[in-house]
Design a protein around this motif. Structure first.
Motif, PDB file in Angstrom:
ATOM      1  N   LEU A  92      22.560 -37.740 -34.035  1.00 38.87           N
ATOM      2  CA  LEU A  92      22.741 -37.998 -32.739  1.00 38.87           C
ATOM      3  C   LEU A  92      23.509 -39.163 -32.322  1.00 38.87           C
ATOM      4  N   TYR A  93      23.817 -40.125 -33.480  1.00 35.31           N
ATOM      5  CA  TYR A  93      24.839 -41.228 -33.127  1.00 35.31           C
ATOM      6  C   TYR A  93      26.077 -40.675 -32.663  1.00 35.31           C
ATOM      7  N   GLU A  94      26.546 -39.375 -33.248  1.00 40.25           N
ATOM      8  CA  GLU A  94      27.997 -38.966 -32.948  1.00 40.25           C
ATOM      9  C   GLU A  94      27.716 -38.574 -31.447  1.00 40.25           C
ATOM     10  N   ALA A  95      26.635 -37.935 -30.960  1.00 38.97           N
ATOM     11  CA  ALA A  95      26.563 -37.701 -29.783  1.00 38.97           C
ATOM     12  C   ALA A  95      26.620 -38.746 -28.711  1.00 38.97           C
ATOM     13  N   LEU A  96      25.997 -39.973 -29.099  1.00 35.44           N
ATOM     14  CA  LEU A  96      25.910 -40.961 -28.424  1.00 35.44           C
ATOM     15  C   LEU A  96      27.125 -41.507 -28.199  1.00 35.44           C
ATOM     16  N   HIS A  97      28.040 -41.584 -28.993  1.00 34.53           N
ATOM     17  CA  HIS A  97      29.406 -42.013 -28.809  1.00 34.53           C
ATOM     18  C   HIS A  97      30.095 -41.483 -27.832  1.00 34.53           C
ATOM     19  N   GLY A  98      29.954 -39.892 -27.685  1.00 30.92           N
ATOM     20  CA  GLY A  98      30.412 -39.144 -26.783  1.00 30.92           C
ATOM     21  C   GLY A  98      29.897 -39.552 -25.509  1.00 30.92           C
ATOM     22  N   ALA A  99      28.615 -39.774 -25.319  1.00 27.97           N
ATOM     23  CA  ALA A  99      27.865 -40.486 -23.924  1.00 27.97           C
ATOM     24  C   ALA A  99      28.657 -41.468 -23.741  1.00 27.97           C
ATOM     25  N   ARG A 100      28.904 -42.472 -24.441  1.00 25.87           N
ATOM     26  CA  ARG A 100      29.155 -44.088 -24.286  1.00 25.87           C
ATOM     27  C   ARG A 100      30.513 -43.759 -23.557  1.00 25.87           C
ATOM     28  N   THR A 101      31.676 -42.997 -24.037  1.00 20.69           N
ATOM     29  CA  THR A 101      32.951 -43.107 -23.471  1.00 20.69           C
ATOM     30  C   THR A 101      32.921 -42.614 -21.760  1.00 20.69           C
ATOM     31  N   LYS A 323      28.885 -32.226 -31.630  1.00 19.73           N
ATOM     32  CA  LYS A 323      28.132 -33.375 -31.385  1.00 19.73           C
ATOM     33  C   LYS A 323      28.626 -34.376 -30.417  1.00 19.73           C
ATOM     34  N   THR A 324      29.873 -34.756 -30.243  1.00 22.43           N
ATOM     35  CA  THR A 324      30.431 -35.661 -29.489  1.00 22.43           C
ATOM     36  C   THR A 324      30.391 -34.956 -27.874  1.00 22.43           C
ATOM     37  N   GLU A 325      30.738 -33.586 -28.029  1.00 26.59           N
ATOM     38  CA  GLU A 325      30.584 -32.935 -26.628  1.00 26.59           C
ATOM     39  C   GLU A 325      29.256 -32.749 -25.861  1.00 26.59           C
ATOM     40  N   VAL A 326      28.386 -32.628 -26.862  1.00 23.17           N
ATOM     41  CA  VAL A 326      27.002 -32.749 -26.338  1.00 23.17           C
ATOM     42  C   VAL A 326      26.765 -33.858 -25.484  1.00 23.17           C
ATOM     43  N   GLY A 327      26.850 -34.857 -26.260  1.00 23.24           N
ATOM     44  CA  GLY A 327      26.937 -36.497 -25.810  1.00 23.24           C
ATOM     45  C   GLY A 327      27.750 -36.591 -24.217  1.00 23.24           C
ATOM     46  N   ARG A 328      29.074 -36.187 -24.358  1.00 18.52           N
ATOM     47  CA  ARG A 328      29.895 -36.264 -23.074  1.00 18.52           C
ATOM     48  C   ARG A 328      29.122 -35.446 -21.937  1.00 18.52           C
ATOM     49  N   ALA A 330      26.122 -34.456 -21.610  1.00 22.18           N
ATOM     50  CA  ALA A 330      24.766 -34.861 -20.926  1.00 22.18           C
ATOM     51  C   ALA A 330      25.136 -36.024 -20.237  1.00 22.18           C
ATOM     52  N   ALA A 331      25.984 -37.156 -20.608  1.00 25.77           N
ATOM     53  CA  ALA A 331      26.493 -38.085 -19.812  1.00 25.77           C
ATOM     54  C   ALA A 331      27.021 -37.862 -18.441  1.00 25.77           C
ATOM     55  N   GLU A 332      28.023 -36.787 -18.354  1.00 26.43           N
ATOM     56  CA  GLU A 332      28.613 -36.302 -17.050  1.00 26.43           C
ATOM     57  C   GLU A 332      27.352 -35.523 -16.204  1.00 26.43           C
ATOM     58  N   LEU A 333      26.324 -34.946 -16.789  1.00 33.25           N
ATOM     59  CA  LEU A 333      25.284 -34.519 -16.212  1.00 33.25           C
ATOM     60  C   LEU A 333      24.580 -35.342 -15.212  1.00 33.25           C
ATOM     61  N   LEU A 334      24.321 -36.427 -16.331  1.00 30.48           N
ATOM     62  CA  LEU A 334      23.518 -37.712 -15.596  1.00 30.48           C
ATOM     63  C   LEU A 334      24.238 -38.215 -14.395  1.00 30.48           C
ATOM     64  N   LEU A 335      25.571 -38.515 -14.714  1.00 29.23           N
ATOM     65  CA  LEU A 335      26.464 -39.267 -13.640  1.00 29.23           C
ATOM     66  C   LEU A 335      26.278 -38.517 -12.453  1.00 29.23           C
ATOM     67  N   ARG A 336      26.651 -37.142 -12.521  1.00 30.76           N
ATOM     68  CA  ARG A 336      26.341 -36.066 -11.324  1.00 30.76           C
ATOM     69  C   ARG A 336      25.054 -36.689 -10.437  1.00 30.76           C
ATOM     70  N   ARG A 337      23.982 -36.707 -11.134  1.00 29.61           N
ATOM     71  CA  ARG A 337      22.690 -37.050 -10.562  1.00 29.61           C
ATOM     72  C   ARG A 337      22.605 -38.614  -9.874  1.00 29.61           C
ATOM     73  N   LEU A 338      23.244 -39.394 -10.455  1.00 29.18           N
ATOM     74  CA  LEU A 338      23.407 -40.731 -10.060  1.00 29.18           C
ATOM     75  C   LEU A 338      24.474 -40.944  -8.926  1.00 29.18           C
ATOM     76  N   ALA A 339      25.372 -40.376  -8.964  1.00 30.28           N
ATOM     77  CA  ALA A 339      26.335 -40.592  -8.021  1.00 30.28           C
ATOM     78  C   ALA A 339      26.437 -39.630  -6.842  1.00 30.28           C
ATOM     79  N   ASP A 340      25.681 -38.872  -6.554  1.00 30.66           N
ATOM     80  CA  ASP A 340      25.460 -38.061  -5.433  1.00 30.66           C
ATOM     81  C   ASP A 340      24.045 -37.959  -5.088  1.00 30.66           C
ATOM     82  N   PRO A 341      23.363 -38.485  -4.225  1.00 29.86           N
ATOM     83  CA  PRO A 341      22.144 -38.417  -3.805  1.00 29.86           C
ATOM     84  C   PRO A 341      21.614 -37.029  -3.397  1.00 29.86           C
TER      85      PRO A 341
END
Length: 377
Positions: A92-101, A323-328, A330-341
């Motif tokens: 999961l740390y590898e997935a974490l690095h993808g999300a962090r980017t 693993k990295t792409e799973v993190g990416r 997930a982060a992109e999906l969360l950003l979408r929720r955060l960016a657009d009400p």
């Protein structure tokens, strides 16, 4: 001779405008200057309105047409995103690095929380993160057993901020079914392993797997289903990969002893094994050698996880989740929720990414398949 400041900043602008969002550390390496120097240049260029500064990245200034077409960005003062992952979990740390980017490119600060290996550890961490102003949550709960998994469903489904569950697939119809998730399709990963082995001629295959995580349970379930229906498999069996690889070793002491893999292979007449996860796989391969079974000459082995599988004295063929792409993702999906009400009311997404198979030196046709060739030489 030191490069003039103006020329260096022009080079920074040229790189950012041609490539888009660029990490400050990459700019520093390319320009052969310190990160501190580039950070200072980027801050000045951003103050002048010539580029945009994110958390650890420099981004080009958008044109009016690009600004109109781009989705709204999260407010810069909206607080960090909380990331919660289990301790000592390299996968999961590898997935974490993808999300962090992704978060760094968006200029969003992350707050990492490491959950200890005890039941219920994630909830207080999340509550603390929200109290400290986290505006979103990316979480990979440990979930050693189905009971601990279901105990988390209620409070996770009632969070007041957008959340994405990473590398976990909540039970259908549960309270957490309607929460965004991104994970690997582990059924397909087992399918790749089995097809590779049967394609080499192996007809008797053993799975030695953990039983203390959602991934382990998914791998075990998929193997049973695939092996039972596969026309190329005559016999198969499932064993525990390590004594402590169960949901509650203390409570299940009588059932915790791992089956001796060499004995099981001999009893079944098996010539191949799928081993979950990597560290257990490397140790099991050592145990096979100690018992006189060579990998791959006597037994082919496919590891599952591909974190350290390639580092063995015999590099292991391995199923490699993205693993990295799973993190990416997930982060992109969360950003979408955060960016657009408006995205808060959009359909929930349950994404699955397919793993790949990395073929290395631990698999080959079974002994009986190569014997005729050797005899004829």
């Amino acid at each position: 001779m030191r490069e003039p400041v103006d020329l260096r900043r022009q080079r920074i602008l040229a790189v950012v405008q041609s490539r888009g969002a660029t990490r400050v550390s990459d700019l520093a390496a390319e320009l052969a200057v310190s990160v501190v120097t580039v950070r200072r240049d980027v801050e000045e260029l951003a103050r002048e309105g010539r580029l945009r500064r994110g958390h650890g990245v420099a981004r080009p200034v958008l044109t009016e047409n690009e600004r109109a077409a781009a989705p709204p960005e999260p407010a810069a003062d909206g607080g960090p995103v909380a990331l919660v992952v289990p301790e000592r979990h390299a996968y999961l740390y590898e997935a974490l690095h993808g999300a962090r980017t992704v978060f760094e490119e968006a200029g969003i600060r992350i707050a990492l929380h490491i959950a200890p290996a005890v039941s219920g550890a994630e909830q207080p961490l999340v509550e603390r993160a929200l109290a400290e102003g986290a505006r979103g949550l990316l979480i990979a709960p440990r979930w050693r057993s189905r009971a601990t998994e279901e105990a988390d469903y209620t409070w996770l489904s009632r969070l007041t901020v957008p959340a994405v569950v990473m590398e976990r697939r909540p039970r259908r119809g549960s309270a957490l079914h309607a929460v965004d998730t991104v994970c690997t399709d582990h059924w397909y990963g087992v399918h790749l392993a089995v097809e590779h082995l049967t394609g080499l001629g192996h007809r008797r295959v053993v799975l030695a797997a953990r039983d203390d995580s959602p991934t382990a349970r998914a791998v075990r379930s998929a193997f049973r289903e695939i092996a039972a229906d596969h026309p190329g498999i005559d016999k198969w069996a499932v064993a525990l990969s390590a004594p402590g690889a169960v949901p509650d070793p203390a409570a299940a002491a009588s059932d915790a002893a791992a089956v001796e893999l060499p004995a099981l292979l001999s009893e079944l007449g098996a010539t191949a094994a799928v081993l979950h996860g990597d560290v257990d796989a490397l140790m099991l391969v050592q145990a096979l050698r100690d018992s006189g079974l060579r990998v791959p000459e006597d037994c082919s082995a496919v590891a599952y996880d591909d974190v350290v599988a390639g580092l063995g004295s015999t590099p292991l063929t391995a199923v490699s989740p993205p693993k990295t792409e799973v993190g990416r993702a997930a982060a992109e999906l969360l950003l979408r929720r955060l960016a657009d009400p408006a995205a808060a009311a959009s359909p929930v997404r349950r994404l699955e990414l397919l793993p790949s198979l990395q073929v290395r030196g631990s698999t080959q046709p079974p002994p009986e398949a190569v014997a005729p060739t050797l005899a004829s030489q």
